[in-house]
Design an enzyme around this catalytic site. Structure first.
Site, PDB file in Angstrom:
ATOM      1  N   LYS A  85     -16.016 -20.544  44.771  1.00 45.38           N
ATOM      2  CA  LYS A  85     -17.713 -21.361  45.272  1.00 45.38           C
ATOM      3  C   LYS A  85     -18.643 -19.941  45.621  1.00 45.38           C
ATOM      4  CE  LYS A  85     -16.282 -25.978  47.582  1.00 45.38           C
ATOM      5  NZ  LYS A  85     -15.087 -25.660  47.529  1.00 45.38           N
ATOM      6  N   GLU A  96     -24.227 -27.981  54.765  1.00 43.81           N
ATOM      7  CA  GLU A  96     -23.426 -28.573  55.015  1.00 43.81           C
ATOM      8  C   GLU A  96     -21.616 -28.152  54.478  1.00 43.81           C
ATOM      9  OE1 GLU A  96     -24.501 -28.696  51.958  1.00 43.81           O
ATOM     10  OE2 GLU A  96     -22.542 -29.705  50.963  1.00 43.81           O
ATOM     11  N   SER A  99      -8.936 -22.293  39.979  1.00 50.17           N
ATOM     12  CA  SER A  99      -9.929 -22.064  40.714  1.00 50.17           C
ATOM     13  C   SER A  99     -10.505 -21.615  42.254  1.00 50.17           C
ATOM     14  CB  SER A  99     -10.490 -24.040  41.196  1.00 50.17           C
ATOM     15  OG  SER A  99      -9.774 -24.757  42.272  1.00 50.17           O
TER      16      SER A  99
END
Ligand SMILES: *Cc1c(COP(=O)(O)O)cnc(C)c1O
Length: 386
Positions: free
Chosen positions: A89, A111, A370
């Site tokens: 991310k 968010e 990930s």
């Protein structure tokens, strides 16, 4: 502007279905993105932070023990788990903040559901010295108290949203309201390859570094392209980043793995949710359906528009893995390779383990790992002991 809006469609999917006032903000964002995306100075700055802050390039590790145990295809792990903050991310958070700076933003908002995107955003905002507000449903704040504290340590203001069920959807609504009111100096940093145009294209662009690296690395190590690239799917950002540089390599199988408990692609239908069209799970009233994956990052009823398109055209394949199978893979990778994967990533590992056995010894599978599983250890403890 029409031309830029056209770029937001992947077949019938994508687009932008939002009120006019929000559309004006998105148009401005799209204009900035297409201006800077191929700008050498912009990209040099992006590369600088990926290298010096995130710790790229990260390795493509040969999972020798796991491969030997399964007796089939060679398994390589693309190590997004080794990035600063422990997942992919951060690649996107840094890219979007650099874009925000170019657009003159003085404030970042985002968010977050489970808190992972909030933490990545708060991290990047701290490093760039930009004030940051994270919207989070009250219900989610209670469940993820430690991530709330993490964001606060990083200097972000976490705003609890009481409306509705106090979950991700209400947090998105609150963030969009803020954006429309404060768009001149505020940048909305979106966390996955979802949402109205241009967000899916922006997120893909910044996550594509994953496959840019893995392609070079596998050619160095194996002298050939992989048989398959496997990634887990929440909104689809790590997967689209892991696929991007192989899309034109027709012999490379691209495989997305969703949780059985939130199988948007496998069980979904085309519909507009959250301002864009995608394959999505709907309840009997036509609203986004509740999902229930053990991996918080995969618990989303929709899926990015490009994945919806790749499924329809058949260029990519999508399969499901259950929470139980993911949990077994979580334990297996930890024991056999000494790598504790995120529960999200464990879905990809579980599928790759099945696939490896079906393929030959000279086949090669790249699994996009990930994220790391440190964040999930408490939850797994509870699942195994209660
Ligand atoms: C958020 C997250 C995901 C799911 O998001 P995508 O946008 O589908 O990549 C997967 N793995 C980890 C470790 C995450 O934190």
């Amino acid at each position: 502007m029409e031309e830029i809006r056209e770029k937001g469609y992947f077949g019938e999917f994508g687009g932008s279905f939002v009120p006019d006032e929000l559309q004006a903000v998105l148009d401005r964002l799209a204009e900035a993105f297409y201006k800077y995306k191929d700008d050498p100075e912009f990209n040099e700055e992006f590369r600088y932070y990926l290298r010096e802050y995130v710790g790229r390039e990260n390795p493509l590790t040969y999972a020798k023990n796991l491969t030997g145990k399964l007796g089939g295809a060679k398994i390589y792990l693309k190590r997004e788990d080794l990035n600063h903050t422990g997942a992919h991310k951060i690649n996107n958070a840094i890219g979007q903040i650099l874009l925000a700076k170019r657009m003159g933003a003085k404030r970042i908002i985002a968010e977050t559901g489970a808190g992972q995107h909030g933490v990545a955003t708060a991290t990047a905002a701290a490093m760039f010295g930009i004030p940051c507000v994270i919207y989070m449903g009250k219900h989610d704040m209670e469940r993820q108290a430690l991530n709330v504290f993490r964001m606060e340590l990083l200097g972000a203001e976490v705003v609890g949203v009481e409306e509705g069920q106090g979950r991700l959807k209400e947090a998105v609504d609150a963030a969009l309201k803020d954006l429309v009111e404060n768009y001149e100096h505020t940048f909305y940093l979106l966390g996955s390859a979802v949402g109205p145009h241009p967000y899916p294209s922006i997120v893909k662009h910044f996550q594509a570094v994953i496959s840019e690296e893995s392609k070079k690395q596998i050619l160095e190590k194996e002298g050939k392209l992989p048989t398959a690239v496997v990634a887990c799917i929440g909104g689809g950002s790590n997967a689209i980043g892991a696929f991007a540089h192989y899309l034109d390599e027709k012999d490379v199988r691209l495989i997305g793995v969703e949780p059985t408990e939130a199988a948007s692609i496998t069980d979904g239908v085309p519909a507009v949710i959250h301002g864009f069209k995608c394959l999505t799970l709907l309840d009997e009233n036509g609203n986004p359906a509740p999902t229930n994956s053990i991996a918080a990052g995969l618990d989303y009823p929709g899926i990015g528009p490009e994945h919806s398109f790749l499924k329809t055209t058949g260029r990519a394949e999508y399969y499901t893995v259950s929470g139980q199978e993911a949990l077994a893979a979580f334990q297996e990778l930890s024991r056999v390779e000494g790598i504790i994967p995120a529960l999200e990533s464990s879905h990809a590992v579980a599928y790759a383990m099945k696939l490896a056995k079906e393929l030959d010894k000279d086949d090669v599978i790249i699994v996009n790992l990930s994220g790391r599983g440190d964040k999930d250890v408490n939850q797994v403890f509870d699942m195994l002991h209660k």
